[in-house]
Design a protein around this motif. Structure first.
Motif, PDB file in Angstrom:
ATOM      1  N   PRO A   9     -34.879  28.645 -18.008  1.00  0.00           N
ATOM      2  CA  PRO A   9     -36.299  28.822 -17.738  1.00  0.00           C
ATOM      3  C   PRO A   9     -36.361  29.694 -16.475  1.00  0.00           C
ATOM      4  O   PRO A   9     -35.453  29.997 -15.521  1.00  0.00           O
ATOM      5  N   GLU A  10     -37.499  30.652 -16.448  1.00  0.00           N
ATOM      6  CA  GLU A  10     -37.965  31.516 -15.226  1.00  0.00           C
ATOM      7  C   GLU A  10     -37.520  31.075 -13.869  1.00  0.00           C
ATOM      8  O   GLU A  10     -37.123  31.727 -13.141  1.00  0.00           O
ATOM      9  N   ALA A  11     -38.096  29.727 -13.902  1.00  0.00           N
ATOM     10  CA  ALA A  11     -38.085  29.219 -12.335  1.00  0.00           C
ATOM     11  C   ALA A  11     -36.442  29.006 -11.961  1.00  0.00           C
ATOM     12  O   ALA A  11     -36.120  29.273 -10.905  1.00  0.00           O
TER      13      ALA A  11
ATOM     14  N   SER B 201     -34.840  32.385 -11.143  1.00  0.00           N
ATOM     15  CA  SER B 201     -35.294  33.024 -10.044  1.00  0.00           C
ATOM     16  C   SER B 201     -34.143  32.286  -8.973  1.00  0.00           C
ATOM     17  O   SER B 201     -33.968  32.875  -7.925  1.00  0.00           O
ATOM     18  N   GLN B 202     -34.053  30.820  -8.991  1.00  0.00           N
ATOM     19  CA  GLN B 202     -33.357  30.142  -8.185  1.00  0.00           C
ATOM     20  C   GLN B 202     -31.875  30.654  -8.335  1.00  0.00           C
ATOM     21  O   GLN B 202     -31.218  30.708  -7.361  1.00  0.00           O
ATOM     22  N   VAL B 203     -31.463  30.746  -9.360  1.00  0.00           N
ATOM     23  CA  VAL B 203     -29.956  31.285  -9.652  1.00  0.00           C
ATOM     24  C   VAL B 203     -29.944  32.623  -8.870  1.00  0.00           C
ATOM     25  O   VAL B 203     -28.689  32.787  -8.141  1.00  0.00           O
ATOM     26  N   LEU B 204     -30.621  33.493  -8.763  1.00  0.00           N
ATOM     27  CA  LEU B 204     -30.389  34.796  -8.225  1.00  0.00           C
ATOM     28  C   LEU B 204     -30.437  34.608  -6.963  1.00  0.00           C
ATOM     29  O   LEU B 204     -30.028  35.734  -5.999  1.00  0.00           O
TER      30      LEU B 204
ATOM     31  N   LEU C 136     -26.111  29.746  -8.586  1.00  0.00           N
ATOM     32  CA  LEU C 136     -25.487  30.652  -9.684  1.00  0.00           C
ATOM     33  C   LEU C 136     -24.075  30.210  -9.907  1.00  0.00           C
ATOM     34  O   LEU C 136     -23.726  30.158 -11.007  1.00  0.00           O
ATOM     35  N   THR C 137     -23.310  29.912  -8.948  1.00  0.00           N
ATOM     36  CA  THR C 137     -21.881  29.371  -9.112  1.00  0.00           C
ATOM     37  C   THR C 137     -21.976  28.304 -10.056  1.00  0.00           C
ATOM     38  O   THR C 137     -21.024  28.209 -11.010  1.00  0.00           O
ATOM     39  N   ALA C 138     -22.717  27.297  -9.699  1.00  0.00           N
ATOM     40  CA  ALA C 138     -22.708  26.006 -10.579  1.00  0.00           C
ATOM     41  C   ALA C 138     -23.164  26.286 -11.817  1.00  0.00           C
ATOM     42  O   ALA C 138     -22.668  25.767 -13.033  1.00  0.00           O
ATOM     43  N   ALA C 139     -24.286  27.191 -12.270  1.00  0.00           N
ATOM     44  CA  ALA C 139     -24.708  27.663 -13.530  1.00  0.00           C
ATOM     45  C   ALA C 139     -23.647  28.254 -14.284  1.00  0.00           C
ATOM     46  O   ALA C 139     -23.594  28.039 -15.652  1.00  0.00           O
ATOM     47  N   VAL C 140     -23.009  29.322 -13.648  1.00  0.00           N
ATOM     48  CA  VAL C 140     -21.869  30.060 -14.149  1.00  0.00           C
ATOM     49  C   VAL C 140     -20.657  29.164 -14.764  1.00  0.00           C
ATOM     50  O   VAL C 140     -20.277  29.190 -15.895  1.00  0.00           O
ATOM     51  N   LYS C 141     -20.590  28.218 -13.727  1.00  0.00           N
ATOM     52  CA  LYS C 141     -19.542  27.131 -14.255  1.00  0.00           C
ATOM     53  C   LYS C 141     -19.834  26.503 -15.533  1.00  0.00           C
ATOM     54  O   LYS C 141     -18.996  26.098 -16.356  1.00  0.00           O
TER      55      LYS C 141
END
Length: 213
Positions: free
Chosen positions: A36-38, A41-44, A50-55
């Protein structure tokens, strides 16, 4: 999100992911763009997110080949454990704080429906939001129930207390019991189990009543 925004997000994401994951940067960027867009934005903005999402995306990538093989070979059934793991990885990206519960709720559906959730991010997002809403409603109901049970307990303590106070001061039993019920339930239980403490409490209440009359 329109295509222009998506491209901008994609470029920024790719530039952040590429230095550490050159070979899979394109795939990982594509997977994260389905968030989702929200969340994007948080990831960026936040390196830890970002690290958690990439993992999580990497783990999902590692799981993906086995699921694709299972789809192609119809005679090889996909285990529910494997589905659960993949679903949990995707649900966990939403950072709801209830990933385990929501995954369990979604796994109650037919296997075909679960497979559809794994391949359709928008559908998954809808189901995650619905499950989250259900969990919040359940939590409100549980709170209501606990409030009700506390009220029931106070009523029970009140009845026991009244019968004991009535023996000591039948004339003012109602007033004294009402005053004692302002105490917390732990103190009330103490009064019920210790006759001496109850007598002292009744005498104090009588003294207050005398000053008021």
């Amino acid at each position: 999100m329109d295509k222009e925004d998506l491209d901008t997000f994609g470029e920024r994401l790719y530039s952040l992911i590429y230095p550490k994951h050159k070979e899979s940067a394109a795939k990982l960027t594509g997977m994260l763009l389905e968030l989702p867009e929200a969340v994007l934005s948080q990831v960026l903005q936040d390196e830890a997110t970002l690290t958690a999402a990439v993992k999580k995306a990497l783990r999902a990538l590692q799981l993906a080949p086995s699921s694709e093989v299972a789809h192609k070979a119809n005679d090889v059934p996909e285990s529910s454990d494997s589905l659960g793991e993949q679903l949990f990885e995707l649900v966990d990206v939403y950072n709801t704080g209830h990933s385990q519960k929501i995954t369990g709720m979604l796994l109650e559906q037919h296997k075909e429906a679960v497979l559809q959730l794994l391949s359709d991010p928008k559908l998954l997002e809808e189901h995650v939001n619905l499950a989250l809403k259900t969990l919040k409603e359940q939590n409100i109901e549980e709170t209501d129930l606990s409030d009700a049970s506390e009220a029931d307990e106070t009523d029970r303590l009140g009845e026991k207390l009244f019968s004991l106070v009535e023996q000591m001061d039948p004339l003012h039993a109602n007033d004294i019991t009402g005053m004692l019920l302002e105490m917390d339930s732990a103190s009330l239980k103490q009064l019920l189990s210790d006759h001496t403490k109850l007598e002292v409490a009744v005498q104090k209440a009588q003294a207050v009543l005398d000053t008021e009359s």
